[in-house]
Every structure is written in structure tokens, then in C-alpha cells.
Design a protein around this motif. Sequence first.
Motif, PDB file in Angstrom:
ATOM      1  N   SER A 147      -4.209   4.184   5.008  1.00 23.11           N
ATOM      2  CA  SER A 147      -4.633   2.886   5.551  1.00 23.11           C
ATOM      3  C   SER A 147      -5.674   3.051   6.656  1.00 23.11           C
ATOM      4  CB  SER A 147      -3.424   2.124   6.095  1.00 23.11           C
ATOM      5  OG  SER A 147      -2.481   1.920   5.081  1.00 23.11           O
ATOM      6  N   LYS A 164      -7.419  -1.834  -1.417  1.00 19.70           N
ATOM      7  CA  LYS A 164      -6.153  -1.314  -0.898  1.00 19.70           C
ATOM      8  C   LYS A 164      -5.505  -2.289   0.065  1.00 19.70           C
ATOM      9  CE  LYS A 164      -4.066   2.287   1.896  1.00 19.70           C
ATOM     10  NZ  LYS A 164      -2.870   1.497   1.865  1.00 19.70           N
ATOM     11  N   THR A 165      -4.932  -3.358  -0.473  1.00 23.40           N
ATOM     12  CA  THR A 165      -4.159  -4.316   0.336  1.00 23.40           C
ATOM     13  C   THR A 165      -4.795  -4.517   1.720  1.00 23.40           C
ATOM     14  OG1 THR A 165      -2.662  -2.487   0.940  1.00 23.40           O
ATOM     15  CG2 THR A 165      -1.938  -3.956  -0.825  1.00 23.40           C
ATOM     16  N   THR A 167      -6.511  -6.339   4.707  1.00 24.93           N
ATOM     17  CA  THR A 167      -6.644  -7.648   5.338  1.00 24.93           C
ATOM     18  C   THR A 167      -8.044  -7.814   5.918  1.00 24.93           C
ATOM     19  OG1 THR A 167      -4.317  -7.606   5.899  1.00 24.93           O
ATOM     20  CG2 THR A 167      -5.691  -9.149   7.138  1.00 24.93           C
ATOM     21  N   ARG A 172     -12.500  -5.802  11.759  1.00 25.03           N
ATOM     22  CA  ARG A 172     -13.011  -4.949  10.672  1.00 25.03           C
ATOM     23  C   ARG A 172     -14.415  -5.376  10.252  1.00 25.03           C
ATOM     24  NH1 ARG A 172      -7.173  -4.531   7.560  1.00 25.03           N
ATOM     25  NH2 ARG A 172      -6.385  -2.851   8.894  1.00 25.03           N
ATOM     26  N   TRP A 240       2.900   3.852   3.605  1.00 27.20           N
ATOM     27  CA  TRP A 240       4.122   3.031   3.560  1.00 27.20           C
ATOM     28  C   TRP A 240       5.280   3.732   2.867  1.00 27.20           C
ATOM     29  CZ3 TRP A 240       4.262  -0.369   7.135  1.00 27.20           C
ATOM     30  CH2 TRP A 240       3.073  -0.936   7.589  1.00 27.20           C
ATOM     31  N   ASP A 258       3.078  -6.281   5.243  1.00 27.61           N
ATOM     32  CA  ASP A 258       2.837  -7.432   4.381  1.00 27.61           C
ATOM     33  C   ASP A 258       4.004  -7.588   3.405  1.00 27.61           C
ATOM     34  OD1 ASP A 258       0.457  -7.201   5.710  1.00 27.61           O
ATOM     35  OD2 ASP A 258      -0.631  -6.361   4.015  1.00 27.61           O
TER      36      ASP A 258
HETATM   37  N1  GLU Z   1      -2.776  -5.492   5.117  1.00 28.75           N
HETATM   38  C1  GLU Z   1      -2.562  -4.514   6.127  1.00 28.75           C
HETATM   39  C2  GLU Z   1      -3.879  -3.969   6.609  1.00 28.75           C
HETATM   40  O1  GLU Z   1      -4.876  -4.145   5.956  1.00 28.75           O
HETATM   41  C3  GLU Z   1      -1.681  -3.360   5.666  1.00 28.75           C
HETATM   42  C4  GLU Z   1      -2.165  -2.791   4.352  1.00 28.75           C
HETATM   43  C5  GLU Z   1      -2.045  -1.296   4.121  1.00 28.75           C
HETATM   44  O2  GLU Z   1      -1.649  -0.542   5.002  1.00 28.75           O
HETATM   45  O3  GLU Z   1      -2.431  -0.895   3.021  1.00 28.75           O
HETATM   46  O4  GLU Z   1      -3.934  -3.330   7.619  1.00 28.75           O
END
Ligand code: GLU
Length: 336
Positions: A147, A164-165, A167, A172, A240, A258
Amino acid sequence: MTPSRPTGRRILTGGALAMLLLLSGCAEFEAPPAPNSAPTTFAPPLPARATEIEAGAPASATAQPDCGDPTASLRPDPDPALRVGPTIDAIRARGRLVVGLDTGSNLFSFRDPQTGTIQGFDVDIAREIARDLLGDPNLIEYRTLGSADREEALMNHTVDIVAKTMTITCARRQHIDFSTVYYKAAQRVLAIADGGTGTPSIDGIGDLADRRVCVVNGTTSMQHIQQYQPAAALLTVPNWADCMVALQQRQVDAISSDDSILAGLAVQDPYTRVVGDPISAEPYGIGIAQNQTDLVRFVNATLDRIRTDGTWNALYDRWLTVLGPAPGPPAPRYLD
Ligand code: GLU
């Protein structure tokens, strides 16, 4: 009576033993040493690169800059023939799309246990982009990212996109660009169903004061837990899946991230459950390096296509039904 085989073997063994004692001249066995009455327990090791942060420690994240609505992105050209530019040309010349993602994130990007292929909701979004860009969803090269590595990988151009998930945030956006939102998550808590061995149950972020909570470094999850529950001690780890092991070994009391990520962990362990109200909105976007507006618009065209041609709903039904009935694709917001 002929003795059955097992009994015969016992008699033979007893006879051999008596013979041995006779030969050695020994009448008795020496008593074995008494077992140590104090049970020995070994603390399981922490995951590699784990860091412990005391409750009340100053938050590592800097204050969020204000950029207006961070989820507004660039509008795709309505004419597919005009969706061109230098970044797109370079990817087409290379013949494959380089995608940064995690390979241990159940539901979003993980290895099929039987075939070893990388799959999941994020993977399928990337495949749709490759389909439109290169004419073949398989023309992808995956690079595994933690991450905390996502922004740097884009800034160094070691990947074309991050799926990758991730946000979309103003912080950012200072370093990278994003597509429109392709999924809306929300941060919650994963805990042991009844509190675990003798401990009171955890029903949300309010119960995490004076508890140990696992989060991944470099995430919005870590920022939010420090912001909304500063009385929690943190264990930070690189991904995770590490948090899940720490929870199962009772090295932490809970994980906070999340709901989408937590649901993927929860289905792997029936003793865990996702609890509490959402504490933040986590709109996911495809990460793209800055100054690659042709690619941002192109990716947004693919996201528009999958919102309207039924692909988004099909992908939700394939991967995410554990999160509830399909909410429908998130509506895009555009800057121009
Ligand atoms: N959505 C959160 C982020 O972008 C956690 C996602 C993740 O660690 O993949 O920081």
C-alpha cells in the motif's frame, strides 16, 4: 489357542525386553526426568517490518490539503478515434499494460489458489482497460505493490496504472492523478466475533481505546484510526494479510480498514466479523502518473463503458456480493 498377530507381537516384544534386561544385568529402569511443571509458551513472531506505535503517539500523516472535490477527473473524449496521446502510444508500442497491485488482497487482487492466476475486482477493472487499450485483456504485466509503494511506483513510472483499492484524496493528488471513482468503500473495524478468549467484544471504533489495532502503513486507514481513535495502540505492517495473521495470533484486538478489504479477510475466518458504523468514505480510483492526461481520459472512457454496458454490475456480482446487493456503479464527476 493361537494368539492373534498383535498379541503375539506384544509377547515377543515383552520377551525381547526381558532378555535385554537379563543380558544387561539391570533389574530396573531409571525413572525419566519429571516434566517441567511450568508450561513453556512461545510468543509468535510479528510480521516482517511490523512497527508498534503507542496510543497517543503523534499522527504520522500531515493535514489534508484542500483541493475541492478530489474525485472529479478528466472527461473522456466522446469520439473513440480521438482517444490518443503520447502515453497511450507508448503503452501500445510496448504491447502490454503494466499494472501495480497487491497479490494478497482477497476479492480485489489475489492469486487463485488452484491456478495461481491473479484475479479479483481490481484485476478485472485493469483487464477492461487493457481490453480497450490493446485489444486484449490479457496483455497485462503485474507488479506487486505494498500500500505504501503505490504513489512512488507511479511517480517513478515503474507502473502505468495502480489498481489497488486506492482511495482518492487531496494529499495523494499532490503527487499523482486519478481516474473517476470506480468503487465506493467505507472504513470500518474487523474483530473477533465474541471478543475472543474472555475479552469484551468490540463493536466499533469507540471500543478500540486502549486496544491494539492493526493497520497497513501508508494508508488512509492508518490516518483515520489515528485521527478518530488516538487512544488505540497500533501495529503497522506492510499488507492486510499480515494484519489478519496478527489478529488470528491475538497480537492485536482488531483491524481497521475499508469494509471491502475487511470483507475479503472476514470470509477467510469464520471467527471474525466486520463491526461498527463507517468512519470515512473511501472512493477508489485508478492511480495514474501526473501529466498523462491522455491516459486519464482513456481510463475514464473505459470506466464509462463498463458503467453502462453491464460489465460493472457483472464484476460486482462475480466478486463483491459478500458486501451486499450491488449498489450500482458510482456516477462519475468531471472537472471539464
Ligand atoms: N483505501 C485505503 C488506501 O488507499 C486502503 C487500501 C489498501 O491498503 O490497499 O489507503
